[in-house]
Design an enzyme around this catalytic site. Structure first.
Site, PDB file in Angstrom:
ATOM      1  N   GLU A   3      35.002  78.561  16.387  1.00 16.85           N
ATOM      2  CA  GLU A   3      34.692  77.198  15.978  1.00 16.85           C
ATOM      3  C   GLU A   3      33.179  77.070  15.769  1.00 16.85           C
ATOM      4  OE1 GLU A   3      35.937  74.067  18.612  1.00 16.85           O
ATOM      5  OE2 GLU A   3      35.379  72.513  17.188  1.00 16.85           O
TER       6      GLU A   3
ATOM      7  N   ALA B 215      32.240  76.112  26.558  1.00 12.33           N
ATOM      8  CA  ALA B 215      33.509  76.833  26.572  1.00 12.33           C
ATOM      9  C   ALA B 215      34.237  76.546  25.270  1.00 12.33           C
ATOM     10  CB  ALA B 215      34.371  76.373  27.746  1.00 12.33           C
TER      11      ALA B 215
ATOM     12  N   GLU C 137      38.253  76.225  23.424  1.00 10.03           N
ATOM     13  CA  GLU C 137      39.667  75.972  23.738  1.00 10.03           C
ATOM     14  C   GLU C 137      40.646  76.836  22.951  1.00 10.03           C
ATOM     15  OE1 GLU C 137      37.571  73.763  22.098  1.00 10.03           O
ATOM     16  OE2 GLU C 137      38.636  72.728  20.494  1.00 10.03           O
ATOM     17  N   ASN C 138      40.293  78.037  22.513  1.00 11.69           N
ATOM     18  CA  ASN C 138      41.202  78.891  21.739  1.00 11.69           C
ATOM     19  C   ASN C 138      42.604  78.877  22.333  1.00 11.69           C
ATOM     20  OD1 ASN C 138      38.710  79.997  20.533  1.00 11.69           O
ATOM     21  ND2 ASN C 138      38.507  80.940  22.546  1.00 11.69           N
TER      22      ASN C 138
ATOM     23  N   GLU D 233      38.884  71.857  28.293  1.00 11.60           N
ATOM     24  CA  GLU D 233      39.449  72.884  27.401  1.00 11.60           C
ATOM     25  C   GLU D 233      40.962  72.900  27.523  1.00 11.60           C
ATOM     26  OE1 GLU D 233      37.281  73.674  25.419  1.00 11.60           O
ATOM     27  OE2 GLU D 233      35.512  73.272  26.645  1.00 11.60           O
TER      28      GLU D 233
HETATM   29  N1  B3K Z   1      35.241  72.926  20.816  1.00 11.15           N
HETATM   30  C1  B3K Z   1      34.183  73.644  21.478  1.00 11.15           C
HETATM   31  C2  B3K Z   1      32.853  73.485  20.828  1.00 11.15           C
HETATM   32  C3  B3K Z   1      32.602  74.397  19.712  1.00 11.15           C
HETATM   33  C4  B3K Z   1      31.163  74.281  19.255  1.00 11.15           C
HETATM   34  C5  B3K Z   1      30.890  75.055  18.014  1.00 11.15           C
HETATM   35  N2  B3K Z   1      29.499  74.975  17.630  1.00 11.15           N
HETATM   36  C6  B3K Z   1      34.083  73.264  22.911  1.00 11.15           C
HETATM   37  C7  B3K Z   1      34.654  71.968  23.291  1.00 11.15           C
HETATM   38  O1  B3K Z   1      34.249  70.916  22.869  1.00 11.15           O
HETATM   39  O2  B3K Z   1      35.603  71.967  24.015  1.00 11.15           O
HETATM   40 ZN    ZN Z   2      35.933  69.784  23.280  1.00  8.13          ZN
END
Ligand code: B3K
Ligand code: ZN
Length: 901
Positions: free
Chosen positions: A126, A269, A271-272, A305
Site C-alpha cells: 500500500e 503496520a 493490514e495485508n 490492523e
Molecule cells: N494502511 C496502512 C498504511 C499504509 C501507508 C502507505 N504509505 C496502515 C494502516 O493504516 O493501517
Molecule cells: Zn489503517
C-alpha cells in the site's frame, strides 16, 4: 529517480478499469542479489468500461518475458515505457497474460514493494508498491483472488509466507537446498493487500475460536530471540477479535492470522489479508524495554490492523481519494476499542490532544485537504492526520447523530450491500442514512471541505423567565486547499456544515440542569446533541432554575475550534463539577491557554501573569488525583503543547515566537513547581509502586501522575533540584525492570544542564545498545531536549555509529523528534534547525521518499513566523526544491509550502 514535475490526479477523472483481473498466480523465487517473479493473470474485458488496451503498472522492473495465452508476445504487441506495460489491441475478451520480471530487493531502500531487511525479505504494497514487484493494474478497484508460491533457500529462509491459507509445500526439484510454499487466498483483494515474507524467524503460536466456532491459528513472527516480547501483542489480538464480534458482529474469515514484525518499516503496520506486517515498535514489548505508551500503542495498532479485515479488506476503497473510507472508519473503531478496554475519558482526551497537535495545524497549512481530497500528486502524502484522525471524527459525528444502535444498523447494511466490493465514502454515508432514517445529505459536506470550522457561541440567562438562550454560529474560512482547487480549475466546494454540538447546563451546585427546549412538553436528559445546520441558530431552554454555566461540545462532539467567552470562575466551575469528564479537562486546558497567552504577551518573563486561582485549581487537580483518577489528573496537569499554543497565537492574529512560547510555558511550570511543591511531593510519595509492573489502567494512571509530579519537581530552583530531585531521577534510572519510569527520568534529565546528564545518557546507551527500540528512545530524548546547543548535538548524533538514515525508526526518533517535537530548536532564529532538516531531506529523498516527505512536513507553518525565520525557512525549502531529480513525494510537499501564502 524521477525528474518530471509531479502530475496531479483528480477524483473527477475516475473511470472504471478497462480490464478486470479475476485471478493472479505468482511464483516468487528469491536469490542472492535478485528475485524472479513469474505472474499469470486471468484477464477479462470490463463490460462496464470503454474499450482500451490493457495497461499494467510497473516500476523498477526488468521485463524478461511476456506471453498471451501461452504464446510469446510479438514486440509490436506491447510497449514498456514510463512505468507502464501496455498490451495493444486487438485483444480477446478473456485471456491469460504471463510475465517474468527480475527485481532487486536488496537495493530497495524505499521499503516499498519487496525489500530486504537484515536477513529477511518483506513487502509493503500500500498504496502503490505491488507495481514494484510485478506488472499489474495497481489500483484498488481491481480485485482478484491471489495464489502465491514463494521459493528460497531452505536454511536461510525457513519461513515462506503469503496471504491466505498454506496449500502445498515442497523441496525444489532441481536444487534440494531450496524449498517452496504455495499460499492461496480465497478472498478477492486489491494488489495493495498482497504480502510476502521469506525469513528466519521465531514464532509465537496461539489459537482463537470465533463466536460461530471457527478455529483460527494465530501466529506472531519475530526476529530470533525476541519471543519473550510478543505476549502483549498476542493478547491484544485476541482481545480485538472478541471485541469486534461483540460490538460489530464481525468475525475473522481465514484459518490463520499472521503478524510479522520487521525493524525496517515506513509506518506503523500494514493490514495485508491474513498476513499483517508490523513495525517492531508495535509488536515487541517487555516491562523493562517498553513504556506504558508503547503497550497502549501495541493494543491499538494490533486492533486497528485486525479491524481492517472488514473495514478495508472485505470492503475496500474504489480509488485512493476514498482512503478515509477505510482509515477514518478503522481509526474510529480502534478508538472505540481503546475506550471500551481502557478509560473512555482518558482515551478521548488523548485523541483530541493528538488532533490539536497534528491535524488542526495541517488544516491551517499548505497541505490542507478534506478527508476526501479532490486531487493529489503522490498518494503517500495523504496518509495524514486529516484522513485518519479527522476522518475518525467525521465517523464519530455520524455515530453521535445516529446513536449507537443506528450506527450499528448502518454498519450492518454497509457490509450487506458491499461485502467483496471496492466502494466510495458516499456508499458508506448512504448505508448509514438508509439504515437509520437520519438525513445526512448536508453532513456529507464534511468529506469535501478542508479547514477547521470555528464555532462561535454566545449565551444569556434570563432569571425572570428562567430561560437560557444559546446562539451558535459557524465559520469556515477558505484554506490553501481551496486555492489549489481554484488554480487547477476545479469547482470550490462551500456550504454550511451539519455540526453536532453536545450541550449541557451546569447549575451553581454542580448538578446538570434537566434540558427542555422551548416547545417541548417536558424536560428530558441533561446532555443534548444540538444539530447546527444553518450559519447561525438559536436554541432556547426552559425552566432553568438558576444562572447556569454552559458545557459546550461535550466529549468534543465535533472537530471545531470553539469560540466562547467564559470567565475564569466559570471555567473553574466546569473543571470542578462538569459531569462530562472531557469537558472538565477541556475547561482546564482553556484556562491554561488563557494564562499562557497572557504570559506570551508579556514576553514570557516574570510571573505576575499567573493568577493564584490557576495555581489553586492545579492544586485541586493534584488532590483529586490522589483521591480519584490519577490518569485524568496527569492529563489535566499536562499544559497545552507549544505547537498548540503557537496555533492559538496565530488564531489571535499574532506571529509565532517559539522562544517566547517556550519560555512562558516553562515559567508556568516552574511557578507551579515552586508553589505546589508539597503537593507534588505528597503525590509522588503516595503513588510509589506497590506491585510488580503491569500495563493495566490503574498502574498506568499512577505512573503517569507520579512521573508528571517528578517532572514538575525537576523545574525547581537549583539547590532543591540537586539535593532532592536529581538523586530520585538517578534511582529511577537504575531501578530497572520498568522502562516507563526509566525513560521518564532520562527525558527529564536530558533537559537539565548537569554533569549527571551525560553520565546517565552514556550509561543508558551501554545498557541498551542491543535493543533497537530502546536506542530509538535514547535518540529521541536527546532530539527533544530543551538545552541550548541541541541542534549541534543532533548533528553530532547523526554521526553516531548507531544512527542509520536507512532505518525509518531511527530517522523518526532523531530527525522527526527534532523537527516535529522540538519547535523551539527546529525554529531557531539563526536558521540552523531548518538547515539541518534541509540537509537530511535532500539526502534521504533519494533513498526513501516517503520518510523524507514526512520530515518535510515540519516546514508546514513556516509563514507564521517572523521575517528572519521566514527567510531562513524559504532558503531551506528552495534548497530542497532545487535538488536534481527530487522525489515527487517531497516535491509535492515543498512545492505547496512555497506556493501557499
Ligand atoms: N494502511 C496502512 C498504511 C499504509 C501507508 C502507505 N504509505 C496502515 C494502516 O493504516 O493501517
Ligand atoms: Zn489503517
Amino acid at each position: 529517480m524521477r525528474t518530471d514535475t509531479p502530475v496531479t490526479l483528480f477524483l473527477k477523472d475516475y473511470a472504471p478499469p478497462a480490464w478486470l483481473i479475476d485471478a493472479v498466480d505468482l511464483h516468487v523465487a528469491i536469490f542472492d542479489g535478485h528475485a524472479e517473479i513469474k505472474s499469470r493473470l486471468a484477464c477479462r474485458r470490463n463490460p462496464a468500461a470503454q474499450a482500451s488496451p490493457l495497461v499494467l503498472n510497473g516500476e523498477a522492473l526488468e521485463l524478461m518475458s511476456v506471453t498471451l495465452d501461452g504464446a510469446a508476445l510479438d514486440p509490436t504487441r506491447y510497449a514498456c515505457v514510463d512505468d507502464r506495460l501496455t498490451i495493444v489491441a486487438p485483444l480477446p475478451d478473456t485471456f491469460r497474460l504471463e510475465t517474468t520480471v527480475h527485481i532487486h530487493p536488496d537495493r530497495n531502500t524505499q521499503l516499498s514493494g519487496l525489500y530486504k531487511s537484515k536477513d529477511g525479505y518483506f513487502t509493503q504494497c500500500e498504496a502503490e508498491g505491488f507495481r514494484r514487484i510485478t506488472f499489474f493494474p495497481d489500483r484498488p478497484d481491481v480485485m482478484a483472488t491471489f495464489s502465491c508460491t514463494v521459493e528460497a533457500d531452505r536454511a536461510r529462509f525457513p519461513h515462506l509466507l503469503s496471504n491466505g491459507n498454506p496449500a502445498k509445500a515442497g523441496a525444489c526439484e532441481d536444487d534440494a537446498t531450496r524449498h517452496w510454499v504455495r499460499w492461496e487466498d480465497p478472498f478477492p483483494k486489491p494488489a495493495y493487500l498482497f504480502a510476502l515474507v521469506a525469513a528466519k524467524l521465531d514464532v509465537l503460536e496461539d489459537r482463537y475460536t470465533t463466536a460461530s466456532g471457527r478455529p483460527v491459528k494465530l501466529e506472531i513472527y519475530v526476529e530470533p530471540g525476541k519471543l519473550d516480547q510478543c505476549g502483549h501483542a498476542m493478547a491484544a489480538l485476541k482481545k480485538a477479535m472478541r471485541w469486534d464480534e461483540q460490538r460489530f458482529g464481525l468475525e475473522y474469515d481465514l484459518d490463520r492470522y499472521m503478524i510479522v514484525a520487521v525493524g525496517d518499516f515506513n509506518m506503523g503496520a500494514m493490514e495485508n489479508k491474513g498476513l499483517n506486517i508490523f513495525n517492531t515498535k508495535y509488536v515487541l514489548a517487555r516491562p523493562d524495554t517498553a513504556t506504558d505508551a508503547d503497550y497502549q500503542g501495541i493494543d491499538r495498532v494490533v486492533a486497528h490492523e485486525y479491524f481492517h479485515n472488514w473495514t478495508g479488506n472485505r470492503v475496500t476503497c474504489r480509488d485512493w481519494f476514498q482512503l478515509s473510507l477505510k482509515e477514518g472508519l478503522t481509526v474510529f473503531r480502534d478508538q472505540e476499542f481503546g475506550a471500551d478496554t481502557h478509560s473512555r475519558a482518558v482515551t478521548r482526551i488523548q485523541e483530541v490532544r493528538a488532533l490539536r497537535v497534528g491535524q488542526f495545524p495541517e488544516d491551517a497549512g499548505p497541505m490542507a485537504h478534506p478527508i476526501r481530497p479532490a486531487s493529489y500528486a503522490e498518494i503517500n502524502n495523504f496518509y495524514t492526520a486529516t484522513v485518519y484522525n479527522k476522518g475518525a471524527e467525521v465517523i464519530r459525528m455520524m455515530h453521535t447523530l445516529l446513536g449507537r444502535d443506528g450506527f450499528r444498523r448502518g454498519m450492518d447494511l454497509y457490509f450487506e450491500r458491499h461485502d467483496g466490493q471496492a466502494v466510495t465514502c458516499d456508499d458508506f454515508v448512504a448505508a448509514m442514512q438508509d439504515a437509520s432514517g437520519v438525513d445526512l445529505a448536508q453532513f456529507r459536506r464534511w468529506y469535501a471541505r478542508a479547514g477547521t470550522p470555528r464555532l462561535h457561541a454566545t449565551g444569556a440567562y434570563d432569571a425572570e423567565t428562567q430561560r437560557y438562550t444559546l446562539a451558535l454560529t459557524q465559520h469556515l474560512a477558505p484554506t490553501a486547499y481551496e486555492k489549489r482547487l481554484a488554480e487547477s480549475g476545479q469547482p470550490v466546494i462551500d456550504g454550511v456544515l451539519h455540526i453536532p454540538v453536545a450541550f449541557g447546563l451546569v447549575l451553581p451546585d454542580g448538578r446538570d440542569a434537566p434540558l427542555q427546549l422551548a416547545g417541548e412538553p417536558a424536560a428530558s436528559g441533561t446532555t443534548r446533541v444540538l444539530s447546527l445546520t444553518a450559519p447561525t441558530q438559536t436554541f432556547v431552554f426552559e425552566a432553568i432554575p438558576a444562572a447556569p454555566v454552559v458545557s459546550l461540545l461535550r466529549d468534543f462532539s465535533a472537530p471545531v475550534q470553539l469560540e466562547f467567552e467564559q470567565t475564569d470562575a466559570e471555567l473553574a466551575h466546569l473543571m470542578a463539577t462538569d459531569s462530562d469528564a472531557f469537558n472538565r479537562w477541556e475547561a482546564g486546558q482553556r484556562l491554561a491557554t488563557r494564562v499562557l497567552l497572557a504570559g506570551i504577551a508579556a514576553g514570557g518573563v516574570g510571573c505576575d501573569w499567573i493568577p493564584d486561582a490557576f495555581v489553586a485549581a492545579c492544586g485541586r487537580v493534584l488532590d483529586d488525583g490522589l483521591r480519584g483518577d490519577p490518569a485524568l489528573a496527569a492529563e489535566a496537569l499536562n499544559l497545552p503543547a507549544e505547537t498548540v499554543l503557537a496555533e492559538a497565537v496565530v488564531a489571535q492574529g499574532g506571529i509565532i515566537d517559539p522562544d517566547v512560547i517556550h519560555t512562558a510555558r516553562v515559567a508556568l511550570r516552574r511557578h507551579l513547581a515552586a508553589r505546589l511543591r508539597d503537593s507534588f511531593e505528597a503525590v509522588w510519595t503516595a503513588l510509589a509502586p506497590a506491585a510488580a509492573y503491569a500495563p493495566d489502567g490503574a498502574q498506568v494512571g499512577q505512573r503517569a501522575l507520579r512521573n508528571a509530579c517528578l517532572a514538575y519537581l525537576a523545574e525547581s530552583d537549583t539547590d532543591y533540584l540537586k539535593s532532592s530531585v536529581v538523586p530520585r531521577l538517578a534511582v529511577q534510572l537504575k531501578a530497572g525492570g520498568n522502562m516507563t519510569d526509566e525513560i521518564a527520568a532520562l527525558a527529564t534529565l536530558a533537559n537539565l544542564d548537569l554533569p549527571e546528564r551525560e553520565a546517565a545518557l552514556a550509561d543508558f546507551y551501554t545498557r541498551w545498545q542491543t535493543e533497537a527500540l530502546v536506542i530509538d528512545k535514547w535518540f529521541s530524548v536527546q532530539a527533544t531536549s530543551r538545552l541550548h546547543g541541541t541542534v549541534t548535538h543532533v548533528r553530532a548524533l547523526m554521526q553516531h555509529p548507531a544512527f542509520d538514515l536507512k532505518n525509518p525508526n531511527r530517522v523518526y526518533a532523531l530527525i522527526r523528534g527534532f523537527c516535529g517535537a522540538n519547535p523551539r530548536h527546529f525554529h531557531a532564529a539563526d536558521g540552523n534547525g531548518y538547515a539541518l532538516a534541509a540537509d537530511v531531506i535532500s539526502e534521504l529523498q533519494a533513498m526513501n521518499p516517503q520518510v523524507a516527505s514526512r520530515i518535510a512536513r515540519s516546514f508546514d507553518r513556516w509563514r507564521q513566523f517572523d521575517a528572519d525565520r521566514q527567510a531562513h525557512a524559504r532558503a531551506a525549502l528552495e534548497r530542497i526544491a532545487a535538488v536534481e531529480g527530487l522525489a515527487k513525494d517531497v516535491a509535492e510537499v515543498i512545492g505547496n509550502a512555497l506556493k501557499a501564502g
